[in-house]
Structures are given as C-alpha cells and as structure tokens.
Design a protein around this motif. Sequence first.
Motif, PDB file in Angstrom:
ATOM      1  N   GLY A 308      37.325  38.954  41.940  1.00 54.62           N
ATOM      2  CA  GLY A 308      37.531  38.163  40.478  1.00 54.62           C
ATOM      3  C   GLY A 308      36.884  37.012  41.087  1.00 54.62           C
ATOM      4  N   LEU A 309      36.354  36.168  41.801  1.00 51.27           N
ATOM      5  CA  LEU A 309      36.111  35.078  41.896  1.00 51.27           C
ATOM      6  C   LEU A 309      34.433  34.694  41.859  1.00 51.27           C
ATOM      7  N   PRO A 310      34.272  34.204  40.699  1.00 48.05           N
ATOM      8  CA  PRO A 310      32.913  33.899  40.809  1.00 48.05           C
ATOM      9  C   PRO A 310      32.415  33.433  41.546  1.00 48.05           C
ATOM     10  N   ASN A 311      31.251  33.171  41.856  1.00 50.22           N
ATOM     11  CA  ASN A 311      30.612  31.746  42.504  1.00 50.22           C
ATOM     12  C   ASN A 311      31.161  31.526  43.943  1.00 50.22           C
ATOM     13  N   LEU A 312      30.809  32.974  44.508  1.00 48.82           N
ATOM     14  CA  LEU A 312      32.344  33.173  45.689  1.00 48.82           C
ATOM     15  C   LEU A 312      31.369  32.327  47.384  1.00 48.82           C
ATOM     16  N   HIS A 313      30.039  32.666  47.542  1.00 56.03           N
ATOM     17  CA  HIS A 313      30.068  31.673  48.637  1.00 56.03           C
ATOM     18  C   HIS A 313      30.855  30.264  48.775  1.00 56.03           C
ATOM     19  N   GLY A 314      30.485  29.617  47.686  1.00 54.32           N
ATOM     20  CA  GLY A 314      30.543  28.405  46.869  1.00 54.32           C
ATOM     21  C   GLY A 314      32.261  27.703  47.305  1.00 54.32           C
ATOM     22  N   ARG A 315      33.230  28.808  46.889  1.00 49.19           N
ATOM     23  CA  ARG A 315      34.004  28.749  46.664  1.00 49.19           C
ATOM     24  C   ARG A 315      34.308  28.817  48.716  1.00 49.19           C
ATOM     25  N   ALA A 316      34.067  30.005  48.984  1.00 53.95           N
ATOM     26  CA  ALA A 316      34.687  29.720  49.929  1.00 53.95           C
ATOM     27  C   ALA A 316      33.826  29.551  51.202  1.00 53.95           C
ATOM     28  N   PHE A 317      32.851  28.433  51.215  1.00 52.69           N
ATOM     29  CA  PHE A 317      32.765  27.414  51.878  1.00 52.69           C
ATOM     30  C   PHE A 317      33.168  25.735  52.316  1.00 52.69           C
ATOM     31  N   ALA A 318      33.609  25.561  50.250  1.00 52.65           N
ATOM     32  CA  ALA A 318      34.548  24.322  50.027  1.00 52.65           C
ATOM     33  C   ALA A 318      35.692  24.789  50.755  1.00 52.65           C
ATOM     34  N   LEU A 319      36.438  26.101  50.610  1.00 51.20           N
ATOM     35  CA  LEU A 319      37.765  25.850  51.367  1.00 51.20           C
ATOM     36  C   LEU A 319      37.422  25.919  53.310  1.00 51.20           C
ATOM     37  N   ALA A 320      36.699  27.051  53.692  1.00 51.20           N
ATOM     38  CA  ALA A 320      35.890  26.319  54.848  1.00 51.20           C
ATOM     39  C   ALA A 320      36.182  24.551  55.673  1.00 51.20           C
ATOM     40  N   ARG A 321      35.193  24.393  54.997  1.00 48.53           N
ATOM     41  CA  ARG A 321      34.920  22.697  55.212  1.00 48.53           C
ATOM     42  C   ARG A 321      36.413  21.768  55.244  1.00 48.53           C
ATOM     43  N   TRP A 322      37.193  22.025  53.832  1.00 48.48           N
ATOM     44  CA  TRP A 322      38.439  22.179  53.956  1.00 48.48           C
ATOM     45  C   TRP A 322      39.324  22.127  55.278  1.00 48.48           C
ATOM     46  N   ASP A 323      39.324  22.790  55.542  1.00 46.24           N
ATOM     47  CA  ASP A 323      40.281  23.756  56.967  1.00 46.24           C
ATOM     48  C   ASP A 323      39.555  22.802  57.747  1.00 46.24           C
ATOM     49  N   LEU A 324      38.681  23.631  58.086  1.00 50.43           N
ATOM     50  CA  LEU A 324      37.697  22.453  59.020  1.00 50.43           C
ATOM     51  C   LEU A 324      38.176  20.911  59.916  1.00 50.43           C
ATOM     52  N   ARG A 325      38.316  19.914  58.554  1.00 50.47           N
ATOM     53  CA  ARG A 325      38.389  19.120  58.151  1.00 50.47           C
ATOM     54  C   ARG A 325      39.851  18.398  58.301  1.00 50.47           C
ATOM     55  N   GLU A 326      40.386  19.084  58.300  1.00 52.00           N
ATOM     56  CA  GLU A 326      42.346  19.288  58.396  1.00 52.00           C
ATOM     57  C   GLU A 326      42.742  19.709  59.767  1.00 52.00           C
ATOM     58  N   ARG A 327      41.778  20.520  60.587  1.00 51.84           N
ATOM     59  CA  ARG A 327      42.410  21.226  61.798  1.00 51.84           C
ATOM     60  C   ARG A 327      41.547  19.493  62.919  1.00 51.84           C
ATOM     61  N   LEU A 328      40.467  19.429  62.180  1.00 45.31           N
ATOM     62  CA  LEU A 328      39.546  18.772  63.496  1.00 45.31           C
ATOM     63  C   LEU A 328      40.349  16.865  63.186  1.00 45.31           C
ATOM     64  N   PHE A 329      40.673  16.228  61.879  1.00 42.73           N
ATOM     65  CA  PHE A 329      41.310  14.652  61.338  1.00 42.73           C
ATOM     66  C   PHE A 329      42.937  15.282  60.505  1.00 42.73           C
ATOM     67  N   ALA A 330      43.506  16.399  60.391  1.00 47.99           N
ATOM     68  CA  ALA A 330      44.233  15.868  59.464  1.00 47.99           C
ATOM     69  C   ALA A 330      43.873  14.834  58.324  1.00 47.99           C
ATOM     70  N   PHE A 331      43.063  14.763  57.323  1.00 49.93           N
ATOM     71  CA  PHE A 331      43.325  13.797  56.456  1.00 49.93           C
ATOM     72  C   PHE A 331      44.440  13.831  55.869  1.00 49.93           C
ATOM     73  N   GLY A 332      45.149  15.350  55.093  1.00 54.38           N
ATOM     74  CA  GLY A 332      45.955  15.279  53.953  1.00 54.38           C
ATOM     75  C   GLY A 332      45.296  15.231  53.117  1.00 54.38           C
ATOM     76  N   GLU A 333      43.936  15.976  52.370  1.00 54.88           N
ATOM     77  CA  GLU A 333      43.237  15.842  51.364  1.00 54.88           C
ATOM     78  C   GLU A 333      44.297  16.835  50.653  1.00 54.88           C
ATOM     79  N   PRO A 334      43.936  17.743  49.638  1.00 56.34           N
ATOM     80  CA  PRO A 334      44.116  17.888  48.367  1.00 56.34           C
ATOM     81  C   PRO A 334      43.309  19.481  48.930  1.00 56.34           C
ATOM     82  N   VAL A 335      43.721  21.374  48.752  1.00 56.70           N
ATOM     83  CA  VAL A 335      43.233  22.113  49.775  1.00 56.70           C
ATOM     84  C   VAL A 335      42.553  21.934  48.112  1.00 56.70           C
ATOM     85  N   PRO A 336      41.144  22.647  48.484  1.00 56.11           N
ATOM     86  CA  PRO A 336      39.902  22.761  47.251  1.00 56.11           C
ATOM     87  C   PRO A 336      40.402  23.508  45.703  1.00 56.11           C
TER      88      PRO A 336
END
Length: 700
Positions: A308-336
């Motif tokens: 039940g997740l349209p645009n699955l690739h785009g949403r998964a990519f956005a989540l993975a990029r957010w996770d990578l940035r938080e693990r590397l830099f801990a920006f504290g940005e909200p999850v997409p």
Amino acid sequence: MPPSLPSLRQELAIVAGPRLADGQPSWTLHDPARNLYFQLDWPSFEMLSRWNLRDPRAVLAEINGNTALQLDGDALDGLLAFLRDQHLLQPGDGTAAAMAAMRNRQRGNWHQWLLHNYLFFRIPLLRPDAWLTWLQPRLAFLFSATFRSLTVGAGVLGLTGVYREWDHFSATLMDTLSWNGALLYGCAIVFAKTCHEMGHALTAKRYGCRVPTMGLAFLVMWPVAYTDTNEVWKLANRGQRLEVASAGIVTELCIAVWATLAWTWLPEGGPRQVAFLLSTTTWITTLVINASPFMRFDGYYMLSDFLGLPNLHGRAFALARWDLRERLFAFGEPVPEAFPRRLHAGLIVFAWAVWIYRLVLFLGIAALVYHFFIKAVGIVLFAVEMGWFVALPVWREVQAWRARSPQVRRSRRARRSALLAALLVFSLFLPWPDRVSTSGLLQPQTRQALYAPAYARLDALPAPNGQAVQPGQPLLRLSSPELDLRADEAGTRQHLLAWQSAASGLDAASRKDWLVLNDQLAFANAEQAAVGTDLQRYRPAALHAGVMVDVDPDLRPGEWLKNHEYLGALVAPGKWHVVAYVDEEAVRRIALGDRALFIADGMAGPALRLSVASIDRDASRTLGEHELASLFGGDVLVREKNGTLYPEHAVYRVVLGADEPLPATTPSWRGRVAIAGQWEVPAMRFLRYAASVAWREAGF
C-alpha cells in the motif's frame, strides 16, 4: 498563505481510492490531459473538496470545525505548492511567458533531450482498447476457478515428469546452447512477452479500465514491451490493482506450466522442442526479471500494491537518505514519513538493496555498451552511463550535504564520521599482511609409480602395502606373449646373422655379401637391445629405498592388466612437499622461504606447516596435477583437450616443502594452502588493475 485560492483546472477528476497502510482513506486525482494519477490523503481531499470557498481561512475553519482534522496554514501551503508544481492550477492572466520559460527549462537543451531519450523512450505500436473490449468476454474462462485448478494440476504433473526425466531435460537444455538455439529462444521470448502484456491488458479491461496503448519501450537501447494500464489507479480495491500488476507474471507462469506438461507428454520432434523452449524461457524470465522489485517491473508494482505504498522507490530512497544523513551527521531533521518500526527498517534495507543492485546492473550495462559499439562511441556512451546512473546521484547527495554545511560544522557526529572516513582511506594506503590462498596437492618428494604396459599379464605380485624395499630389488614381474615372441624372433635373427657373417669369410661366393650381413647384424643387435629395454618395463626394479603403497589387494597372478593401469608406488622415506598453482597477480607477492599452512580437504588428513621451496619462472602451459583442476574440485580453471588440461589463465607452479617428515604410508591429499605473502597496500591492487585495463583499452 495567499489571500485567495487560485482556480483548479476544470477537467480534473477525483475518485475514491484504497485505504492507506495506516488505515486512513485515500482518493485519486486524475489529470486526463497527461493521463497522470496522484494519490491524495484525507487532509488533501478535505481541502480540495472545499476549494470553491476560495478563502484559505474559511477552508481551514470549516475543516477544523466539521471534521476530526486540525489543519493550519502550512498544510494548505504545502498542498498549494504541490498543485502548482504539478500544473494542476488554471493559468492566471499574464502567466503565459512564465509558463513557457518553465516549460523550456524542463525540456532543457538538445543534448539533455538526447540524453533522456537515449536512456529511455517509448514507441506506441497499438491502440488496443476497442478490440480488447471485444476479446475480453471471450477469454473470460482464463480467469475462472476451474482453469486455475486445472493449471495447478498441470503444474504438479509437469514438474513430476521433469523430475523423472531430469537427465534428458538438462541434456536438452545444453543442446540448445547454440546460435540456432539462441534464435529459437528469441522467438519464444517474443511470444511469452506478448502474452505477458496481453495478460496485463485483459485483466485491466476485466475491471473496466481503458488500455490506450501497447508498444515497445527502450531502456538503454534494450527493447522492453509495455502496456499503458495507468487507469488501474482509478480502482479503489487494492486487490484488483494487485491482480493487474501480477497478471503478466501469472500469464507467463501459466504458459510455463502447460508447456512443461506438454514436454513430458509429447514425442520427440518439433512440437516438443517448442514446448521445452517455452517452459524454460518463461520460468527464467518471469522469476529472474519480471518478479524483481529492484527495477520498475511487475515485481515492483506488486510489492508497492501489497504494502500500500505508491512510489515505493522514491519514498524508500528518501527515507534511506535521511537515515544516512542522521547516522553521519545527526542533523536532527524530521523523518520524511512516519512508518511502523519494522516497516521503517525494512524500507531502508530495501533502498540500499536497490542501490547496490542498480550499481551492479548499470556497471554491467555500461560495459556492454562500451564493447557493443565502436570504441570511440563506446567510450562516450560508457561515460554517459556512469555519469547519469552512478556519479550524478552521488553528486546530488554531496550537494545536499554542502547545503547543510553550517550544521555539519557544528555536529560532533560529523567530526566522528570524518575521522572514521579518514582512517578508512588511510588504511587503504597502508601495507596489510596478505595471504595467498589456493588448492594444493600433498605428495612425497621421491616417488616411483608403477603402471602396467600394454598387453601385460601379472606373473608375480608386487610387494604388499607397507613392505620396505631396497634399491635394485624387483618390485613385480609381468609378461607379454607378444613381447616374448619379439624377443625370440630377435634372438633367432641375431644368432643366424652372426653365424652367416662369421661363415662368409670361408666361402668366396658369399664374401661379397659380408658388408650387407654386418649391417643386418648391427640392426638385429639394436633390435635385440630395444626388446631388452622393453622387457625391463615388465621387470621394474626399485630405483631407491622406500616403502610400497597403494597396492591393490585384489590383484592375483595370471590376471591381464589394462594399459597404464596403476599398480602401486614406491615412496622414499623423508620429506614431503605440496604442489600448488597461483595466478599471475599472486605469484609476485610470494618469495622463497615464505611460510605457509596446508590443511587437507574435509579436515580428514594432516595439517602441515610449509615453506616455499621453488617458484617456476614461467607460467605453466599444462596442468600436470589433475586433482587441482576446477573440473575435479580444485581452484585452477582449465579446459580439456585430448586428455590434456590447459589453464585458462596464467598460473605458476609453486612447490612448498613440509617442515616435518611424514610416514611413507601417508596417502596423497588435496587441501587448502595459505601462503603468508608480502605485505601489500590494498588500494594498489585496484589501481594496478585499473591502470592495466586503461592501458589495454587505450589503443584504437
């Protein structure tokens, strides 16, 4: 928030959609001009349903007062930005120039257009909606429970038949690996993919969707059939969407099932070969290609509808990029997007799997493009592939990091990540201890193997296993009637010629033949010596002191032996050695005296400490130790020709001496050899290989 809301385009339509993964209802917004569909959540639908109020405050007040939602101006601004970006608003007065400029920016220049259309473009071939409307009721039985049950039964019978005739099935598969077989496979793939697209179209038509076009799409010049089934987004039932998405795979599996059953029942001939091609082609292409969720093929849409997740690739990519940035830099940005914990982790893992899969796939495509075209064009296309699919996504992510540079400088985790990255890079340029691992054969340094000559009969048994033998001692006695006859004939001829040569001096008539008789006598003596040498092969003696091993206990006097039949070996006491072969890259990292370790296969034999005793200066042209060939479980890739094994790559023979002596009765063992080679910088191996490839490909 604007003072008044702009007008929506009048041709837009909103229909009910399936429930989302979190349980809230959804709606689908249809743009008929572009045949695009957008999924709306509950807040967006409530705002659009009151859009005719035109006053943003009135819209928010009515929603907050009459529904359970509590929205603010940010929600309305976000929806307005979405509508503007997707061109869903009516153009205002005086906006034509701005819209034209935006359209030109989207189109880009000519080389951007060429780049996009080279990577992917579509060619519509059919407008099938009318005849699909006529055909669908006549093929409705394919969707019945009866046909489904018959197909399952056919699958069970077909797989059972293949299991019983697996040797014949696999042999047929190998027989089709030819140019003629490749052509037949191509025809089978075209037929299967045509049926695949018909499965999508008929299933979509069954649920009332329009199918405007069918044709070919070219993905990096590779043709892929497609069917436009965008109208399935109108379906509110997620199960129906899933049926349309999986219809192609189900169709190919049905073809494979019935073709497999036909192969088991048909007699040898053309129809059976066609059934074999359809069964193997559809099984492989369906499971390996279409069912993969890593590209936007059927497997992706099936997984997207299932979750039940349209645009699955785009949403998964956005989540993975957010996770990578938080693990590397801990920006504290909200999850997409907020997902349940397990789904959150699964989407991140899925995104990384897609990235790795695409990296490998696009590298392979780039290499094929480079080798398929002429070299000058291949270099350009290779650069385009690597730049667009690999370098550009990385560059965009780096640019996102640069945009957050003030936060990066303030982040303690960023400093820690930078330190770890520096240590990693530094470690790649430090020498590391290296091990050269290969297969090796443990055998004695001094060994006399006994093989039966041609037409031999065993007269006396060899010494039994474990018996000590002294130098010169007979090991066994063989005989050959043919060789005995040759010996008798040679002896008789030599005796007769010797008598005639001696008597020729007494007879004046035969004195003129004395030179001829002497030549014949010399030839007879040479033949007698050759027969004597052959007789020695039937009377082998010990060349050195040792112990007999590998003697067959079933040998009996009077038995006839096969040519080159192994009868045993005489092993001298003392040190043993291991013979191994290492490739050209590894041989330069080892030197005489390097330490090594040998462990027998299966841990059933000895484990020995070794040292490198000799290294061949030239690559081995043939492989003498057949046990080390890949054909028999070893590591050396070889090809066999007339009983001789030839290495596929340059390998060098290395002999390693065992540090401790072994009993002479120890059997030969194949095992793993690990040689402690010279320390090497890890990055140098890659740089050296890259430089060699560049040098090899530099010539035109």
